[in-house]
Enzyme design. Structure first.
Site, short mmCIF file in Angstrom:
data_model
loop_
_atom_site.label_atom_id
_atom_site.label_comp_id
_atom_site.label_asym_id
_atom_site.label_seq_id
_atom_site.Cartn_x
_atom_site.Cartn_y
_atom_site.Cartn_z
N ASN A 217 0.50 -1.22 0.04
CA ASN A 217 0.06 -0.11 0.15
C ASN A 217 0.80 1.28 0.59
O ASN A 217 0.63 2.53 -0.70
CB ASN A 217 -1.35 -0.27 0.61
CG ASN A 217 -0.61 -1.01 2.16
OD1 ASN A 217 0.17 -1.15 2.65
ND2 ASN A 217 -2.32 -1.18 3.22
N THR B 215 2.36 -7.88 -0.59
CA THR B 215 3.08 -8.00 0.54
C THR B 215 1.98 -8.85 0.85
O THR B 215 1.14 -10.08 0.58
CB THR B 215 1.86 -7.13 1.19
OG1 THR B 215 2.27 -6.69 2.56
CG2 THR B 215 0.91 -6.63 0.60
N ILE B 216 3.18 -9.86 2.02
CA ILE B 216 3.00 -10.47 2.89
C ILE B 216 1.58 -10.68 3.89
O ILE B 216 0.81 -11.27 3.76
CB ILE B 216 4.04 -10.82 3.68
CG1 ILE B 216 4.39 -10.76 5.34
CG2 ILE B 216 4.93 -12.19 2.99
CD1 ILE B 216 5.53 -10.28 6.19
N ASP B 217 0.99 -9.41 3.82
CA ASP B 217 0.43 -8.69 5.06
C ASP B 217 -0.85 -9.06 4.28
O ASP B 217 -2.56 -8.93 4.91
CB ASP B 217 0.28 -7.41 5.65
CG ASP B 217 1.59 -7.01 6.42
OD1 ASP B 217 2.96 -8.05 6.07
OD2 ASP B 217 2.36 -5.51 5.96
N MET C 107 4.02 -11.92 11.59
CA MET C 107 3.34 -10.56 10.79
C MET C 107 2.19 -9.90 10.51
O MET C 107 1.24 -10.76 10.83
CB MET C 107 4.68 -10.69 9.69
CG MET C 107 6.31 -10.15 10.27
SD MET C 107 6.78 -9.92 8.69
CE MET C 107 8.36 -9.32 9.73
N ARG D 78 1.35 -6.45 10.95
CA ARG D 78 1.34 -4.92 11.33
C ARG D 78 -0.09 -5.25 11.81
O ARG D 78 -0.74 -5.56 12.62
CB ARG D 78 1.07 -4.47 10.05
CG ARG D 78 2.28 -2.59 10.40
CD ARG D 78 2.02 -2.05 8.91
NE ARG D 78 3.63 -2.15 8.96
CZ ARG D 78 4.00 -1.66 8.34
NH1 ARG D 78 3.46 -1.56 7.09
NH2 ARG D 78 5.76 -1.79 7.24
N LEU E 258 11.72 -14.85 9.04
CA LEU E 258 12.29 -16.43 8.34
C LEU E 258 10.20 -16.44 7.29
O LEU E 258 10.33 -16.95 6.29
CB LEU E 258 11.64 -17.78 9.23
CG LEU E 258 12.88 -17.00 10.44
CD1 LEU E 258 12.64 -18.16 11.02
CD2 LEU E 258 14.19 -18.24 9.33
N GLN E 259 9.08 -15.79 8.44
CA GLN E 259 7.87 -16.87 7.19
C GLN E 259 7.87 -15.90 6.11
O GLN E 259 6.73 -16.27 5.09
CB GLN E 259 6.82 -15.61 8.17
CG GLN E 259 6.87 -14.39 7.71
CD GLN E 259 6.18 -13.52 9.87
OE1 GLN E 259 5.06 -14.18 9.66
NE2 GLN E 259 7.20 -12.96 10.60
N ARG E 260 8.85 -14.47 5.72
CA ARG E 260 8.27 -13.85 4.40
C ARG E 260 9.77 -14.51 3.24
O ARG E 260 9.74 -13.66 2.66
CB ARG E 260 8.59 -12.40 4.73
CG ARG E 260 9.75 -11.44 5.11
CD ARG E 260 9.32 -9.91 5.11
NE ARG E 260 10.82 -9.42 5.48
CZ ARG E 260 10.49 -8.29 6.21
NH1 ARG E 260 9.74 -7.53 6.27
NH2 ARG E 260 11.89 -7.88 5.98
O1 F6P Z 1 5.06 -4.71 5.16
C1 F6P Z 1 5.78 -6.28 5.71
C2 F6P Z 1 5.92 -5.94 6.84
O2 F6P Z 1 6.36 -7.58 6.30
C3 F6P Z 1 4.69 -6.36 8.34
O3 F6P Z 1 4.36 -7.19 8.22
C4 F6P Z 1 6.43 -6.23 9.79
O4 F6P Z 1 5.53 -5.16 10.04
C5 F6P Z 1 6.64 -4.96 8.47
O5 F6P Z 1 6.95 -5.59 6.87
C6 F6P Z 1 8.24 -5.53 8.84
O6 F6P Z 1 9.51 -4.88 8.51
P1 F6P Z 1 11.05 -4.76 8.52
O7 F6P Z 1 11.76 -5.30 8.06
O8 F6P Z 1 11.16 -2.87 7.44
O9 F6P Z 1 10.82 -4.71 10.24
#
Ligand code: F6P
Length: 415
Positions: free
Chosen positions: A113, A141-143, A189, A191, A301-303
């Site tokens: 976004n 986005t994984i979110d 994760m 957010r 790890l999850q992403r």
């Molecule tokens: O926007 C994706 C995201 O993986 C969120 O789920 C998480 O809060 C954030 O990025 C973490 O980002 P960073 O790696 O910058 O700490």
């Protein structure tokens, strides 16, 4: 396509973002683009004239296949908020001068976004100044919190990782017996959206009872009622496993992770770094109930778990990359590619484009009726939605027993 294309990656990486990059590259070449440039670290790098010619890095079909299986942003990413188009004209003049110099016909930005805010501003500026470059957003986005799209590439693979790892954690948690029981808290994760945390329920099946409690950020978190629920569960079983979103908040709007420590890091979009929810709650429960606790933060790890990527996700990520180039080639600008679900079973999805102004900076949350009444689990509708997105595997290319990735451009590390 006759001229050149430039592509950038932005925001938090995923296991599928490079598959979109591969889709952009292949489609641009197939449609006749002369050169395909990659911005290093997104728009932030472009402003410093940091970019590469992708054909020097993706040379063979094997490279394309490796790129699809390579986690994290191949080109590097950024969290950079462009100023408003009337706030700082110089920034825009600089970007458009670079685009002119590179003879750019289409600018594709793969992101979430916040990144769509960049597409929105650049396409608005182009209209204002009569500039011909077309700007298209490619969702990632994984979110899974982007508006107007059924889901976002990157989500399916992260959800698969979470469901799988949760199942392994639950099995492990029953091995050893502790006098007052074991409480495992797993932080996920996402957010302010609970799509990823809800995916913890995917672990539930014939051979696994799934987590005992799931807390999404869409609802207020009440720490005392959480304590009571855990206490009741410990009377019945030796191990309790809880999935919590990193973004859960108490009634006063404070993130639970802020109860334990001050969060100092805030990115340019004003997002606080969320981390520490599981360890705060694990210490709280240990202090209150005297049981053994364990905090697990899936964190990066999850992403980055491309070894467990979803085939559907990797294919769709590739598809949206191609659709973004096609849209630009057909004259669209200020749009984002979306995925539109046609059916759940058999699962079918198509691409379309939607106005990026209706997507940028918005956050799509899990609907209230996909969360159970007392706010401690997701419903069957949630599972029906997510299950098709985690199907199939993408075999890693194994070399010496370890998955092979496409070699990272060395320019990425240059200061
Ligand atoms: O926007 C994706 C995201 O993986 C969120 O789920 C998480 O809060 C954030 O990025 C973490 O980002 P960073 O790696 O910058 O700490």
């Amino acid at each position: 396509m006759k001229r050149n294309v430039i592509v950038g990656q932005s925001g938090g990486p995923t296991a599928a973002i490079n598959s979109s990059l591969a889709g952009v590259y292949r489609t641009a070449i197939d449609r006749g683009a002369n050169k395909v440039y990659g911005m290093l670290h997104g728009i932030q790098g472009l402003l410093e004239e940091k970019y590469i010619d992708l054909s020097e890095h993706i040379r063979t079909e094997l490279d394309v296949e490796l790129l699809k299986r390579t986690p994290a942003a191949f080109l590097g990413s950024c969290r950079y908020k462009l100023p408003g188009i009337h706030e700082d004209k110089a920034v825009y003049e600089k970007i458009f001068a670079i685009l002119d110099k590179l003879d750019i016909e289409a600018f594709i930005y793969i992101g979430g976004n916040d990144s769509m805010d960049t597409i929105k501003k650049l396409s608005d500026y182009a209209i204002l100044t009569g500039h011909q470059t077309r700007f298209i957003g490619c969702p990632k986005t994984i979110d899974n919190d982007l508006a107007l799209t059924d889901h976002t590439p990157g989500y399916g693979s992260a959800a698969k990782y979470i469901g799988t790892s949760m199942k392994e954690i639950i099995r492990d948690s029953f091995c050893l017996e502790y006098p007052k029981g074991l409480v495992t808290i797993v932080e996920i994760m996402g957010r302010n959206a609970g799509w990823l945390t809800g995916a913890a329920a995917l672990s539930k099946g014939e051979d696994c009872e799934g987590p005992d409690l799931i807390y999404l950020p869409e609802l207020t978190f009440d720490i005392q009622s959480f304590r009571t629920k855990v206490e009741q569960l410990l009377k019945k079983k030796t191990s309790v496993v809880v999935a919590v979103s990193e973004g859960i908040r108490t009634a006063d709007g404070k993130y639970v992770c802020e109860l334990g420590k001050d969060i100092n890091f805030v990115d340019s979009f004003g997002h606080k770094q969320l981390s520490g929810t599981a360890s705060y709650l694990a210490s709280f429960i240990a202090g209150e109930l005297g049981c053994k606790t364990r905090a697990i933060e899936f964190s990066t790890l999850q992403r980055a778990g491309s070894h467990l990527a979803s085939r559907v996700d990797i294919l769709e990520a590739y598809q949206v990359g191609g659709a973004a180039v096609k849209a630009a080639d057909e004259g669209d600008s200020g749009q984002m590619v979306v995925l539109q679900r046609i059916s759940d079973d058999p699962y079918q999805c198509a691409t379309a484009v939607k106005d990026v102004h209706k997507i940028a900076n918005d956050e799509k949350c899990v609907p209230r009726n996909w969360i159970n009444k007392d706010g401690t689990y997701v419903t069957d509708e949630f599972i029906t939605y997510v299950e098709p997105l985690i199907q199939g595997d993408v075999s890693p290319v194994m070399v010496d027993g370890i998955p092979r990735h496409l070699y990272t451009p060395k320019e990425l590390y240059k200061k």
